[in-house]
Motif scaffolding. Structure first.
Motif, PDB file in Angstrom:
ATOM      1  N   ASN A 196       3.202 -23.206 -12.828  1.00  0.00           N
ATOM      2  CA  ASN A 196       3.694 -22.252 -10.783  1.00  0.00           C
ATOM      3  C   ASN A 196       2.848 -20.664 -10.976  1.00  0.00           C
ATOM      4  N   ILE A 197       1.959 -20.511  -9.564  1.00  0.00           N
ATOM      5  CA  ILE A 197       0.748 -19.687  -9.770  1.00  0.00           C
ATOM      6  C   ILE A 197       0.797 -18.545  -9.358  1.00  0.00           C
ATOM      7  N   PRO A 198       1.215 -17.353  -9.306  1.00  0.00           N
ATOM      8  CA  PRO A 198       1.498 -16.115  -8.681  1.00  0.00           C
ATOM      9  C   PRO A 198       0.110 -16.165  -7.681  1.00  0.00           C
ATOM     10  N   PHE A 199       0.916 -15.191  -6.825  1.00  0.00           N
ATOM     11  CA  PHE A 199      -0.102 -14.919  -5.705  1.00  0.00           C
ATOM     12  C   PHE A 199      -0.336 -14.005  -4.874  1.00  0.00           C
ATOM     13  N   VAL A 200      -0.735 -13.500  -4.926  1.00  0.00           N
ATOM     14  CA  VAL A 200      -0.359 -11.764  -3.527  1.00  0.00           C
ATOM     15  C   VAL A 200      -0.236 -12.593  -1.972  1.00  0.00           C
ATOM     16  N   ARG A 201       0.723 -11.388  -1.709  1.00  0.00           N
ATOM     17  CA  ARG A 201       0.999 -12.126  -0.688  1.00  0.00           C
ATOM     18  C   ARG A 201       0.401 -10.814   1.203  1.00  0.00           C
ATOM     19  N   LEU A 202      -0.529 -11.213   1.361  1.00  0.00           N
ATOM     20  CA  LEU A 202      -0.883 -10.863   2.501  1.00  0.00           C
ATOM     21  C   LEU A 202      -1.223 -10.851   3.914  1.00  0.00           C
ATOM     22  N   ARG A 203      -0.115 -11.728   3.530  1.00  0.00           N
ATOM     23  CA  ARG A 203       0.632 -11.543   5.567  1.00  0.00           C
ATOM     24  C   ARG A 203       0.770 -10.309   6.230  1.00  0.00           C
ATOM     25  N   GLU A 222     -12.230 -12.604   7.295  1.00  0.00           N
ATOM     26  CA  GLU A 222     -12.945 -10.932   7.952  1.00  0.00           C
ATOM     27  C   GLU A 222     -12.069 -10.000   7.853  1.00  0.00           C
ATOM     28  N   SER A 223     -10.705  -9.964   8.629  1.00  0.00           N
ATOM     29  CA  SER A 223      -9.934  -8.989   9.143  1.00  0.00           C
ATOM     30  C   SER A 223      -9.528  -8.652   8.067  1.00  0.00           C
ATOM     31  N   ILE A 224      -9.075  -9.385   7.079  1.00  0.00           N
ATOM     32  CA  ILE A 224      -8.832  -8.553   5.804  1.00  0.00           C
ATOM     33  C   ILE A 224     -10.299  -7.368   4.730  1.00  0.00           C
ATOM     34  N   ASN A 225     -11.185  -8.267   5.202  1.00  0.00           N
ATOM     35  CA  ASN A 225     -12.315  -7.377   4.837  1.00  0.00           C
ATOM     36  C   ASN A 225     -12.749  -5.867   5.425  1.00  0.00           C
ATOM     37  N   LEU A 226     -12.150  -6.278   6.329  1.00  0.00           N
ATOM     38  CA  LEU A 226     -12.486  -5.269   7.345  1.00  0.00           C
ATOM     39  C   LEU A 226     -12.261  -3.891   6.856  1.00  0.00           C
ATOM     40  N   ALA A 227     -10.780  -3.942   6.334  1.00  0.00           N
ATOM     41  CA  ALA A 227     -10.117  -2.489   5.641  1.00  0.00           C
ATOM     42  C   ALA A 227     -10.561  -1.731   4.991  1.00  0.00           C
ATOM     43  N   ASN A 334       3.106   4.381  20.833  1.00  0.00           N
ATOM     44  CA  ASN A 334       2.230   2.599  21.764  1.00  0.00           C
ATOM     45  C   ASN A 334       0.781   2.763  20.581  1.00  0.00           C
ATOM     46  N   ILE A 335       0.184   3.553  20.497  1.00  0.00           N
ATOM     47  CA  ILE A 335      -1.128   2.908  19.545  1.00  0.00           C
ATOM     48  C   ILE A 335      -1.307   2.940  18.808  1.00  0.00           C
ATOM     49  N   LYS A 336      -0.227   3.022  17.724  1.00  0.00           N
ATOM     50  CA  LYS A 336      -0.286   2.875  16.683  1.00  0.00           C
ATOM     51  C   LYS A 336       0.321   1.137  16.534  1.00  0.00           C
ATOM     52  N   LYS A 337       0.619   1.398  17.338  1.00  0.00           N
ATOM     53  CA  LYS A 337       2.222  -0.428  17.501  1.00  0.00           C
ATOM     54  C   LYS A 337       0.885  -1.471  18.032  1.00  0.00           C
ATOM     55  N   LYS A 338       0.310  -0.969  18.911  1.00  0.00           N
ATOM     56  CA  LYS A 338      -1.068  -1.413  19.707  1.00  0.00           C
ATOM     57  C   LYS A 338      -2.130  -2.218  17.716  1.00  0.00           C
ATOM     58  N   PHE A 339      -1.857  -1.323  18.124  1.00  0.00           N
ATOM     59  CA  PHE A 339      -3.071  -1.513  16.274  1.00  0.00           C
ATOM     60  C   PHE A 339      -2.460  -2.030  15.202  1.00  0.00           C
ATOM     61  N   LYS A 340      -1.251  -2.209  15.507  1.00  0.00           N
ATOM     62  CA  LYS A 340      -0.699  -3.153  14.117  1.00  0.00           C
ATOM     63  C   LYS A 340      -0.734  -5.032  14.748  1.00  0.00           C
ATOM     64  N   GLN A 341      -0.512  -5.337  15.816  1.00  0.00           N
ATOM     65  CA  GLN A 341      -0.320  -6.455  16.265  1.00  0.00           C
ATOM     66  C   GLN A 341      -1.971  -6.368  16.453  1.00  0.00           C
ATOM     67  N   ASP A 342      -2.771  -6.070  16.670  1.00  0.00           N
ATOM     68  CA  ASP A 342      -4.382  -6.507  16.830  1.00  0.00           C
ATOM     69  C   ASP A 342      -5.072  -6.131  16.234  1.00  0.00           C
ATOM     70  N   PHE A 343      -4.692  -5.341  15.188  1.00  0.00           N
ATOM     71  CA  PHE A 343      -5.645  -4.987  14.140  1.00  0.00           C
ATOM     72  C   PHE A 343      -5.512  -5.580  11.931  1.00  0.00           C
ATOM     73  N   GLY A 344      -3.845  -4.831  12.208  1.00  0.00           N
ATOM     74  CA  GLY A 344      -2.784  -5.611  10.851  1.00  0.00           C
ATOM     75  C   GLY A 344      -2.399  -4.235  10.672  1.00  0.00           C
ATOM     76  N   LEU A 345      -1.611  -4.323   9.295  1.00  0.00           N
ATOM     77  CA  LEU A 345      -1.714  -2.654   8.843  1.00  0.00           C
ATOM     78  C   LEU A 345      -2.620  -2.480   7.859  1.00  0.00           C
ATOM     79  N   ASP A 346      -3.161  -2.523   7.227  1.00  0.00           N
ATOM     80  CA  ASP A 346      -3.956  -2.438   6.382  1.00  0.00           C
ATOM     81  C   ASP A 346      -5.076  -1.707   7.715  1.00  0.00           C
ATOM     82  N   ILE A 347      -6.021  -1.879   8.870  1.00  0.00           N
ATOM     83  CA  ILE A 347      -6.764  -1.857   9.701  1.00  0.00           C
ATOM     84  C   ILE A 347      -6.010  -0.295   9.881  1.00  0.00           C
ATOM     85  N   THR A 348      -5.411  -0.284  10.727  1.00  0.00           N
ATOM     86  CA  THR A 348      -3.926   0.791  11.480  1.00  0.00           C
ATOM     87  C   THR A 348      -4.187   1.680  10.569  1.00  0.00           C
ATOM     88  N   ALA A 349      -3.791   1.496   9.206  1.00  0.00           N
ATOM     89  CA  ALA A 349      -3.829   2.868   8.885  1.00  0.00           C
ATOM     90  C   ALA A 349      -5.125   3.875   8.177  1.00  0.00           C
TER      91      ALA A 349
END
Length: 393
Positions: A196-203, A222-227, A334-349
């Motif tokens: 069994n291989i543990p893995f980091v969950r980036l979802r 790319e969306s992960i690396n942009l953060a 509103n901005i934070k909610k839309k950013f999470k949807q389109d950019f993901g948590l890491d970029i939004t932060a």
């Protein structure tokens, strides 16, 4: 509790990976619970899938495994074989070029995304077969999309049986086979282990657009690396915030608010004091709380550039006597909610409008550098460096 169990494998020219993995999951070591899939899916090239058709289907080695151990029926047929294709949609016989590998990555990404989109499905990914790049892509795709219930493994076979063409799984009864040197072996004596291989969950870090769409593997990565250090472009004509190839379209009220903060940041005004929560704007605000009127006036200078907005007069009436805290907080939320949807948590932060006092307090609690004492209560602003912001008018 999930209802559907899917085993996904990437294979090359050794279809034994399928039967060995099924066996390893059913008879795990280290006290793990047995796991038997409801269905099996395989991603491979045309040559690899032909090996499965010949040796597992036509020669009956897969069905023999089911009967030998009286496993429940597992759906594994022609419809569950997924061939990697080129850009014209033709089946690839092998992966030879960078373009071929890119196609393999996109298909693996697509299948993992498809299976993990169903909350009632548990996905088990095996990275034991195929070219090394395929195993890497399968593992990385599960890291991108995997949820708490999903698993990843690699199957291991003891040395004596590892390259034996007629070995498919340890049999319950004696079954003699011959290795490449002509030595007779008993398949009953073989050992198969599942690592069994543990893995980091980036979802949670991914934009919902990437989770739900058919984005290519490279675009999702790319969306992960942009953060790491996002550079954003504010396009005032289109009312779009862009980070790399990711775009977020905001309503006029919210776009003007973010543009206002970004411009202030570039001008050296790193913080804006929010209106007090308990003060309402009225005809005496300009005298009693001139800062509320000033906030409204500054904001409306940016909102005035939002051409053709139906609620222009409505916004002006709302801010007639000044900007109240409810309006201020709604924009940020509103901005934070839309950013999470389109950019993901890491970029939004990194790009959201932040409560600077609260952020400094958290840094102090974690023993990181903080200048909390120099920040007034209710201070909001961006934490980006100025060279990370570009405004196109």
């Amino acid at each position: 509790m999930t209802d559907r169990k899917v085993l996904l494998l990437v294979t090359g020219m050794t279809p034994q990976i399928v039967t060995e993995t099924v066996y390893g999951l059913a008879f795990p070591e280290n006290g793990l619970e047995p796991w038997i899939a409801d269905e099996i899916h395989v991603i491979s090239t045309q040559n690899g899938l032909n090996e499965i058709r010949n040796r597992l289907f036509q020669k009956g080695n897969f069905q023999r495994l089911i009967e030998d151990y009286q496993f429940p029926a597992i759906k594994f047929d022609e419809l569950n074989l997924h061939c990697i294709t080129n850009i014209e949609g033709k089946n690839l016989k092998d992966l030879k070029t960078p373009e071929d590998n890119e196609r393999a990555a996109d298909m693996i990404c697509e299948k993992v995304r498809e299976f993990t989109a169903d909350e009632n499905t548990t996905l088990y990914v095996s990275i034991a077969g195929g070219r090394k790049t395929m195993g890497f892509y399968a593992g990385y795709a599960l890291s991108l999309y995997g949820r708490a219930q999903d698993r990843m493994s690699h199957v291991l076979v003891d040395d004596n049986f590892e390259t034996v063409g007629d070995f498919y799984y340890p049999t319950p009864n004696t079954r003699f086979i011959t290795n490449r040197e002509g030595k007779t072996l008993d398949a009953k004596e073989a050992k198969v282990w599942l690592a069994n291989i543990p893995f980091v969950r980036l979802r949670g870090s991914l934009p919902k657009s990437s989770l739900l769409s058919d984005a290519k593997f490279s675009a999702v990565v790319e969306s992960i690396n942009l953060a790491n250090r996002p550079n954003l472009v504010i396009k005032t004509r289109e009312k779009i915030i862009q980070v790399g190839s990711l775009k977020c379209s905001l309503p006029a009220r919210d776009f003007a608010f973010y543009w206002w903060f970004a411009e202030n940041h570039l001008k050296g005004l790193k913080q804006t004091i929010a209106p007090h929560k308990t003060i309402s704007a009225n005809s005496t605000t300009k005298v009693d709380c001139p800062e509320m009127a000033e906030l409204a006036e500054d904001y409306l200078n940016y909102y005035a550039h939002m051409r053709g907005e139906m609620d222009s007069e409505s916004v002006k009436n709302t801010l007639k006597y000044g900007m109240e805290r409810t309006f201020f907080d709604e924009r940020i939320s509103n901005i934070k909610k839309k950013f999470k949807q389109d950019f993901g948590l890491d970029i939004t932060a990194q790009i959201e409008i932040t409560n600077l006092k609260m952020m400094a307090r958290k840094k102090k609690q974690t023993n990181t550098e903080s200048a909390e004492g120099n920040i007034p209560m209710g201070s909001y602003g961006l934490t980006l460096d100025s060279d990370q912001i570009q405004i196109e008018t």
